[in-house]
Motif scaffolding. Sequence first.
Motif, PDB file in Angstrom:
ATOM      1  N   LEU A 192      57.342  33.627  37.525  1.00  0.00           N
ATOM      2  CA  LEU A 192      57.636  33.379  38.939  1.00  0.00           C
ATOM      3  C   LEU A 192      56.651  32.368  39.528  1.00  0.00           C
ATOM      4  O   LEU A 192      55.445  32.461  39.283  1.00  0.00           O
ATOM      5  CB  LEU A 192      57.561  34.681  39.738  1.00  0.00           C
ATOM      6  N   GLY A 193      57.194  31.425  40.268  1.00  0.00           N
ATOM      7  CA  GLY A 193      56.334  30.496  40.985  1.00  0.00           C
ATOM      8  C   GLY A 193      56.262  29.096  40.421  1.00  0.00           C
ATOM      9  O   GLY A 193      55.536  28.252  40.963  1.00  0.00           O
ATOM     10  N   THR A 194      57.001  28.806  39.317  1.00  0.00           N
ATOM     11  CA  THR A 194      57.057  27.417  38.862  1.00  0.00           C
ATOM     12  C   THR A 194      57.987  26.636  39.789  1.00  0.00           C
ATOM     13  O   THR A 194      58.958  27.182  40.305  1.00  0.00           O
ATOM     14  CB  THR A 194      57.585  27.303  37.422  1.00  0.00           C
ATOM     15  N   LYS A 195      57.683  25.384  40.011  1.00  0.00           N
ATOM     16  CA  LYS A 195      58.528  24.575  40.887  1.00  0.00           C
ATOM     17  C   LYS A 195      59.930  24.479  40.293  1.00  0.00           C
ATOM     18  O   LYS A 195      60.096  24.188  39.102  1.00  0.00           O
ATOM     19  CB  LYS A 195      57.925  23.180  41.068  1.00  0.00           C
ATOM     20  N   HIS A 217      61.732  46.841  28.435  1.00  0.00           N
ATOM     21  CA  HIS A 217      60.393  46.608  28.963  1.00  0.00           C
ATOM     22  C   HIS A 217      60.319  45.200  29.555  1.00  0.00           C
ATOM     23  O   HIS A 217      60.886  44.249  29.001  1.00  0.00           O
ATOM     24  CB  HIS A 217      59.343  46.762  27.856  1.00  0.00           C
ATOM     25  N   PHE A 218      59.603  45.065  30.655  1.00  0.00           N
ATOM     26  CA  PHE A 218      59.450  43.750  31.269  1.00  0.00           C
ATOM     27  C   PHE A 218      58.053  43.580  31.835  1.00  0.00           C
ATOM     28  O   PHE A 218      57.368  44.542  32.188  1.00  0.00           O
ATOM     29  CB  PHE A 218      60.506  43.512  32.358  1.00  0.00           C
ATOM     30  N   THR A 219      57.656  42.328  31.897  1.00  0.00           N
ATOM     31  CA  THR A 219      56.397  41.927  32.512  1.00  0.00           C
ATOM     32  C   THR A 219      56.710  40.785  33.462  1.00  0.00           C
ATOM     33  O   THR A 219      57.247  39.755  33.037  1.00  0.00           O
ATOM     34  CB  THR A 219      55.383  41.450  31.454  1.00  0.00           C
ATOM     35  N   GLY A 220      56.393  40.965  34.720  1.00  0.00           N
ATOM     36  CA  GLY A 220      56.561  39.891  35.692  1.00  0.00           C
ATOM     37  C   GLY A 220      55.207  39.334  36.067  1.00  0.00           C
ATOM     38  O   GLY A 220      54.263  40.091  36.285  1.00  0.00           O
ATOM     39  N   PHE A 221      55.106  38.017  36.138  1.00  0.00           N
ATOM     40  CA  PHE A 221      53.831  37.438  36.566  1.00  0.00           C
ATOM     41  C   PHE A 221      54.060  36.209  37.424  1.00  0.00           C
ATOM     42  O   PHE A 221      55.115  35.572  37.380  1.00  0.00           O
ATOM     43  CB  PHE A 221      52.930  37.113  35.367  1.00  0.00           C
ATOM     44  N   GLY A 222      53.046  35.898  38.226  1.00  0.00           N
ATOM     45  CA  GLY A 222      53.105  34.736  39.099  1.00  0.00           C
ATOM     46  C   GLY A 222      52.128  33.668  38.659  1.00  0.00           C
ATOM     47  O   GLY A 222      51.086  33.946  38.064  1.00  0.00           O
ATOM     48  N   VAL A 223      52.479  32.432  38.961  1.00  0.00           N
ATOM     49  CA  VAL A 223      51.653  31.287  38.602  1.00  0.00           C
ATOM     50  C   VAL A 223      50.640  31.023  39.705  1.00  0.00           C
ATOM     51  O   VAL A 223      50.929  31.162  40.888  1.00  0.00           O
ATOM     52  CB  VAL A 223      52.548  30.048  38.376  1.00  0.00           C
ATOM     53  N   SER A 224      49.439  30.662  39.312  1.00  0.00           N
ATOM     54  CA  SER A 224      48.378  30.240  40.221  1.00  0.00           C
ATOM     55  C   SER A 224      48.034  31.335  41.228  1.00  0.00           C
ATOM     56  O   SER A 224      47.762  32.468  40.835  1.00  0.00           O
ATOM     57  CB  SER A 224      48.791  28.931  40.910  1.00  0.00           C
TER      58      SER A 224
END
Length: 292
Positions: A192-195, A217-224
């Motif tokens: 999440l969070g890439t242009k 199973h899932f892993t969500g992550f954000g950029v920067s």
Amino acid sequence: MAKTFITCAITGASPMPKHPNFPFRPEHVAQEALDAAAAGASIIHVHVRNGADGTPSQELEDYRKVVGLIREKNTDVILNVTTGPGCMWFPKSAEEPAVPDMEKTLMFTAERRIEHILELKPDMCTLDICTMNLWGGIAMNLEMIVGKMGTMLQDAGVLTEIECFEAGDFVFADDLMAKGLIPKNSPFTFVLGTKYGLPATPEAMMYSRNQIPRGAHFTGFGVSRHSFPMAAQSVLLGGHMRVGFEDTIYLRKGMLANSNAELVEWGADIVNKLGGEVASPGETREMLGLKS
């Protein structure tokens, strides 16, 4: 709450940020991985770089050295090695859009993209399935390539982690699973969070969670700057956590993390404060169906 496993992405493949301890030499990348594991990470996401200048590397020997150095001292932590490099297309110009800019374009065959996986046989590897605007070019992951990669990885006994960058990726993943090109027990990662990709918002995280197979199973992550807010959001929705210098070098605005291990420690603290418990490598292996 079920236990939460933490993935640490040590170095990534983006241009090196301004950080005095950013790892790029094999020995440093491996030590950062070992320290992150000691801090609570069950999974280490591995990229490699040129030891001389820090530019991203796709060389088998660089992967072999980093993986070997980690395994010399830790055989429990799960290694999740990238297969992302080799999918970027940049057109030469607006006048010649069908001609690649050969200085920027990096397109590999399925066999070349996973040669290091087939040789080293890590526990897991990523499988990017997006086709999207990225870094001024196109990340291109068509079925003819990723489907073949998925089949070869299943034959090799390496678990694929499906990386989704935008909404259509979930439909593509459904099709690949229906055709048997990727396994039905694959874990997912939401980036999440890439242009031009999925935004780093609670709504996008919940949408993503609702698109994958029930029980996956899932892993969500954000950029920067979105790293820790999205890490917490993933845990709240029943998912797992990813942190690391690939995603951010900051603990909070203006406060550099000293190491990947420090990011893992902050992540583990978030899990604990949300009432959860961090999974061990052994517990993570059991969740993902990996060999002990």
